[in-house]
Design a protein around this motif. Sequence first.
Motif, mmCIF file in Angstrom:
data_model
loop_
_atom_site.group_PDB
_atom_site.id
_atom_site.type_symbol
_atom_site.label_atom_id
_atom_site.label_comp_id
_atom_site.label_asym_id
_atom_site.label_seq_id
_atom_site.Cartn_x
_atom_site.Cartn_y
_atom_site.Cartn_z
ATOM 1 N N TYR A 87 0.821 -1.215 0.000
ATOM 2 C CA TYR A 87 0.000 0.000 0.000
ATOM 3 C C TYR A 87 0.856 1.267 0.000
ATOM 4 C CZ TYR A 87 -3.638 3.334 1.313
ATOM 5 O OH TYR A 87 -4.478 4.412 1.343
ATOM 6 N N PRO A 88 1.892 1.380 0.856
ATOM 7 C CA PRO A 88 2.725 2.593 0.809
ATOM 8 C C PRO A 88 3.394 2.793 -0.550
ATOM 9 C CG PRO A 88 3.116 1.406 2.854
ATOM 10 C CD PRO A 88 2.282 0.513 1.993
ATOM 11 N N GLN A 89 3.844 1.711 -1.171
ATOM 12 C CA GLN A 89 4.446 1.830 -2.502
ATOM 13 C C GLN A 89 3.416 2.292 -3.531
ATOM 14 O OE1 GLN A 89 5.840 -2.229 -2.808
ATOM 15 N NE2 GLN A 89 7.959 -1.657 -2.348
ATOM 16 N N ALA A 90 2.202 1.782 -3.411
ATOM 17 C CA ALA A 90 1.138 2.177 -4.338
ATOM 18 C C ALA A 90 0.787 3.649 -4.172
ATOM 19 C CB ALA A 90 -0.102 1.307 -4.110
ATOM 20 N N LEU A 91 0.753 4.121 -2.918
ATOM 21 C CA LEU A 91 0.495 5.544 -2.682
ATOM 22 C C LEU A 91 1.571 6.405 -3.335
ATOM 23 C CD1 LEU A 91 -0.604 5.751 1.083
ATOM 24 C CD2 LEU A 91 -2.033 6.027 -0.934
ATOM 25 N N GLN A 92 2.824 5.995 -3.168
ATOM 26 C CA GLN A 92 3.930 6.756 -3.744
ATOM 27 C C GLN A 92 3.858 6.772 -5.263
ATOM 28 O OE1 GLN A 92 5.798 8.650 -2.048
ATOM 29 N NE2 GLN A 92 7.268 9.284 -3.600
ATOM 30 N N GLN A 93 3.492 5.642 -5.840
ATOM 31 C CA GLN A 93 3.347 5.545 -7.303
ATOM 32 C C GLN A 93 2.247 6.492 -7.791
ATOM 33 O OE1 GLN A 93 5.416 3.555 -8.865
ATOM 34 N NE2 GLN A 93 4.588 2.994 -10.865
ATOM 35 N N ALA A 94 1.121 6.514 -7.074
ATOM 36 C CA ALA A 94 0.009 7.387 -7.455
ATOM 37 C C ALA A 94 0.393 8.857 -7.310
ATOM 38 C CB ALA A 94 -1.212 7.064 -6.591
ATOM 39 N N TYR A 95 1.114 9.145 -6.253
ATOM 40 C CA TYR A 95 1.545 10.521 -6.008
ATOM 41 C C TYR A 95 2.467 11.006 -7.122
ATOM 42 C CZ TYR A 95 3.326 14.518 -3.311
ATOM 43 O OH TYR A 95 3.673 15.767 -2.876
ATOM 44 N N GLN A 96 3.402 10.155 -7.519
ATOM 45 C CA GLN A 96 4.312 10.523 -8.594
ATOM 46 C C GLN A 96 3.546 10.787 -9.889
ATOM 47 O OE1 GLN A 96 7.602 11.178 -8.344
ATOM 48 N NE2 GLN A 96 7.339 10.826 -6.140
ATOM 49 N N ALA A 97 2.450 10.065 -10.091
ATOM 50 C CA ALA A 97 1.666 10.230 -11.319
ATOM 51 C C ALA A 97 0.995 11.596 -11.392
ATOM 52 C CB ALA A 97 0.621 9.127 -11.420
ATOM 53 N N VAL A 98 0.586 12.146 -10.245
ATOM 54 C CA VAL A 98 -0.124 13.434 -10.280
ATOM 55 C C VAL A 98 0.809 14.625 -10.053
ATOM 56 C CG1 VAL A 98 -2.283 12.375 -9.550
ATOM 57 C CG2 VAL A 98 -0.781 13.390 -7.829
ATOM 58 N N LEU A 99 2.069 14.364 -9.669
ATOM 59 C CA LEU A 99 3.000 15.477 -9.438
ATOM 60 C C LEU A 99 3.239 16.301 -10.695
ATOM 61 C CD1 LEU A 99 5.804 14.139 -7.050
ATOM 62 C CD2 LEU A 99 4.147 15.970 -6.608
ATOM 63 N N ALA A 100 3.012 15.718 -11.848
ATOM 64 C CA ALA A 100 3.202 16.457 -13.101
ATOM 65 C C ALA A 100 2.280 17.667 -13.184
ATOM 66 C CB ALA A 100 2.953 15.527 -14.288
ATOM 67 N N TYR A 101 1.193 17.659 -12.411
ATOM 68 C CA TYR A 101 0.212 18.747 -12.480
ATOM 69 C C TYR A 101 0.461 19.833 -11.420
ATOM 70 C CZ TYR A 101 -2.308 14.992 -14.899
ATOM 71 O OH TYR A 101 -2.659 13.957 -15.739
ATOM 72 N N ARG A 102 1.471 19.682 -10.585
ATOM 73 C CA ARG A 102 1.619 20.598 -9.440
ATOM 74 C C ARG A 102 1.977 22.007 -9.893
ATOM 75 N NH1 ARG A 102 7.124 18.379 -6.521
ATOM 76 N NH2 ARG A 102 8.477 18.537 -8.344
ATOM 77 N N THR A 103 1.493 22.973 -9.116
ATOM 78 C CA THR A 103 1.781 24.390 -9.388
ATOM 79 C C THR A 103 2.395 25.084 -8.176
ATOM 80 O OG1 THR A 103 -0.476 24.965 -8.734
ATOM 81 C CG2 THR A 103 -0.072 24.589 -11.085
ATOM 82 N N GLY A 104 2.592 24.372 -7.071
ATOM 83 C CA GLY A 104 3.197 24.956 -5.875
ATOM 84 C C GLY A 104 4.035 23.920 -5.159
ATOM 85 N N ASP A 105 4.605 24.296 -4.017
ATOM 86 C CA ASP A 105 5.418 23.358 -3.240
ATOM 87 C C ASP A 105 4.555 22.216 -2.716
ATOM 88 O OD1 ASP A 105 7.652 24.891 -3.624
ATOM 89 O OD2 ASP A 105 7.474 25.959 -1.711
ATOM 90 N N THR A 106 5.094 21.008 -2.773
ATOM 91 C CA THR A 106 4.402 19.834 -2.244
ATOM 92 C C THR A 106 5.348 19.096 -1.297
ATOM 93 O OG1 THR A 106 5.099 18.574 -4.192
ATOM 94 C CG2 THR A 106 2.881 19.548 -4.237
ATOM 95 N N ILE A 107 4.837 18.078 -0.644
ATOM 96 C CA ILE A 107 5.620 17.359 0.357
ATOM 97 C C ILE A 107 6.157 16.038 -0.197
ATOM 98 C CG2 ILE A 107 4.479 18.368 2.359
ATOM 99 C CD1 ILE A 107 2.723 15.856 2.485
ATOM 100 N N ASP A 108 7.107 15.497 0.508
ATOM 101 C CA ASP A 108 7.668 14.194 0.170
ATOM 102 C C ASP A 108 6.846 13.123 0.893
ATOM 103 O OD1 ASP A 108 9.121 11.927 -0.300
ATOM 104 O OD2 ASP A 108 10.935 12.578 0.754
#
Length: 403
Positions: free
Chosen positions: A138-159
């Motif tokens: 589950y933690p790996q899946a969350l990280q994978q999903a997060y990486q997929a949407v980071l392309a859309y970011r417009t401000g600072d985000t967290i690790d």
Amino acid sequence: MRATGIVVEYNPFHNGHAYHIAQAKKQANTDICIAVMSGSFLQRGEPAVVDKWTRAKMALNAGVDIVIELPYVYSTAQARDFASGSISLLAAIGCESFVFGSENGDIAPFLHTYDLISTHRDEYEAVIKKSMTDGMSYPQALQQAYQAVLAYRTGDTIDLAQPNNILGYHYVEAAQQLTPTIQPMTIPRTAANYHDESFSHASIASATAIRKALFDTKELMPIQSFVPETTYALLNEWQQQNPFVQWELFYPLLQYSILHKTPQQLTQYVDVSEGIEYAFLKAAASEQTFAGFMTKVKSKRYTWTRLQRMLTHIYTGYTKDIQAQFDKPSYIRLLGMTAAGQRYLGLQKKHIPLTLISRVAASNDPMLSFDLHAANLYEIGTNLGRTTPRFQTDYATPPIRVL
């Protein structure tokens, strides 16, 4: 009187926790600090090193004004549900804000991350589902999903690879979705990392390192500089009559709980699925220690924490049918308070939307009934290391008062 909230386990309480309390009150500029604390079993799927009453007393001696219990339903759940139950209870008891520790230490990136994931929620959830189907944890899946949407970011985000940032994100998510009037705040963790197993600072250590020292040495002296004097005294008092609690102590009972079930019966318990029940039965039949059992069932697909949660649910009898009864917290269980906390409750009591419980008897509330059941099973497991067994002390123990 104004209150800020914190979400805690105190397994056990240490100097870093005392820093968190002081900084929470300072940053939120409030009179009262309220801790919602896990009870007998914890979010990483393990029994608490000492009981909840001892841990509540540690907190009250170190700056917390009110301690309430996070029900088993939430305290043993994955991060999203753990956070949801915690923030709901802090909001219900009147907290204007909550303060959590994080690797980041700045709230703005958490809010930006929440907005980013919310905006692309469908894609995010789809990647999680596919990643877990492909065999990721589950933690790996969350990280994978997060990486997929980071392309859309417009401000600072967290690790979101950092454990405290993951919980912090879910606290912010719960606040935004359930009770947006409660303000999230964060402070940076200091000196020790969440999973550090060794002592690298003169006075600050992780709870993981402290527990390891307690279990390895069976002595209190190695941890003395890392905990407040009041915590040290309470740990010493506990050790005079009880063992420090870990799964190894409970293993004979857990082994029995597994072996007297069929594979089909084991799948009735929360989180047990995908054939892991066969691995549990095989390991329980051949391994005589908890460490040996876990080594046998561990795989890339299942994190240690996820496996321990499954085992906790098997041990306590927490089935998927029981879980289906619960939607949201239905009461607030008071574990302890200071004089200031007592005054706050006196002023706030009429405005609290949930039943405030200070003493319990037989309960018709299924969530509270299961809490009492879990506390009894914790006590039975702990009795394996006691010279004088105790039974059902949850019924007899009133809220702690540090006045």
